[in-house]
Design a protein around this motif. Structure first.
Motif, PDB file in Angstrom:
ATOM      1  N   SER A 159      -4.303  -2.987   4.732  1.00  0.00           N
ATOM      2  CA  SER A 159      -4.765  -1.656   5.097  1.00  0.00           C
ATOM      3  C   SER A 159      -3.685  -1.002   5.951  1.00  0.00           C
ATOM      4  N   ARG A 160      -3.779   0.323   6.095  1.00  0.00           N
ATOM      5  CA  ARG A 160      -2.775   1.013   6.904  1.00  0.00           C
ATOM      6  C   ARG A 160      -3.411   2.151   7.674  1.00  0.00           C
ATOM      7  N   ASP A 161      -2.755   2.516   8.771  1.00  0.00           N
ATOM      8  CA  ASP A 161      -3.164   3.644   9.594  1.00  0.00           C
ATOM      9  C   ASP A 161      -1.955   4.559   9.685  1.00  0.00           C
ATOM     10  N   ASN A 162      -1.952   5.614   8.907  1.00  0.00           N
ATOM     11  CA  ASN A 162      -0.790   6.503   8.856  1.00  0.00           C
ATOM     12  C   ASN A 162      -0.531   7.173  10.202  1.00  0.00           C
ATOM     13  N   THR A 182      -3.645   0.349  -3.096  1.00  0.00           N
ATOM     14  CA  THR A 182      -3.199  -0.982  -2.716  1.00  0.00           C
ATOM     15  C   THR A 182      -2.915  -1.853  -3.933  1.00  0.00           C
ATOM     16  N   THR A 204       0.840  -1.194   0.000  1.00  0.00           N
ATOM     17  CA  THR A 204       0.000   0.000   0.000  1.00  0.00           C
ATOM     18  C   THR A 204       0.875   1.242   0.000  1.00  0.00           C
ATOM     19  N   GLY A 225      -2.883   5.461   0.116  1.00  0.00           N
ATOM     20  CA  GLY A 225      -3.886   4.436   0.328  1.00  0.00           C
ATOM     21  C   GLY A 225      -4.117   3.485  -0.832  1.00  0.00           C
TER      22      GLY A 225
END
Length: 120
Positions: free
Chosen positions: A70-73, A57, A51, A55
């Motif tokens: 998924s990611r959480d910056n 992917t 990713t 955002g």
């Protein structure tokens, strides 16, 4: 110094689910790409999913529809939700990140790996 720490691996039955987490820590300015790779016994390391910072992917064809990245910056973290796992997906899963350190250096950082074993 920048580190990646993975968690969430373990033993799961075929058809089961696991969620892997990876958190980056250290002197970080920003993180560009983050991804998950895996290495099965006797095989080379392969990309599972990645990713970008915005955002977008990318998922390997073999996992599309079953595994989601998924990611959480805000938390400098990336996750891998894995469903409908098969025994062939038994492997060590590694987190990878392209990091811009606070010093301005560009770093390619790997986690230590977490084992996912799919077996009945």
């Amino acid at each position: 110094q920048v580190q990646l720490v993975e968690s969430g691996g373990g033993l799961v039955q075929p058809g089961g689910s696991l969620r892997l987490s990876c958190a980056a820590s250290g002197s970080i300015f920003s993180i560009n790409h983050m991804g998950w790779y895996r290495q099965a016994p006797g095989k080379g390391r392969e990309l599972v999913a990645s990713t970008s910072i915005d955002g977008r992917t990318n998922h390997a064809d073999s996992v599309k529809g079953r595994i989601t990245i998924s990611r959480d910056n805000a938390k400098n973290s990336v996750y891998l939700q894995m469903n409908s796992l098969t025994p062939e997906e038994t492997a060590v899963y590694y987190c990878n990140a392209a990091v811009v350190a606070a010093t301005g250096r560009y770093l390619a950082v790997w986690g230590q790996g977490t084992l996912v074993a799919v077996s009945s």
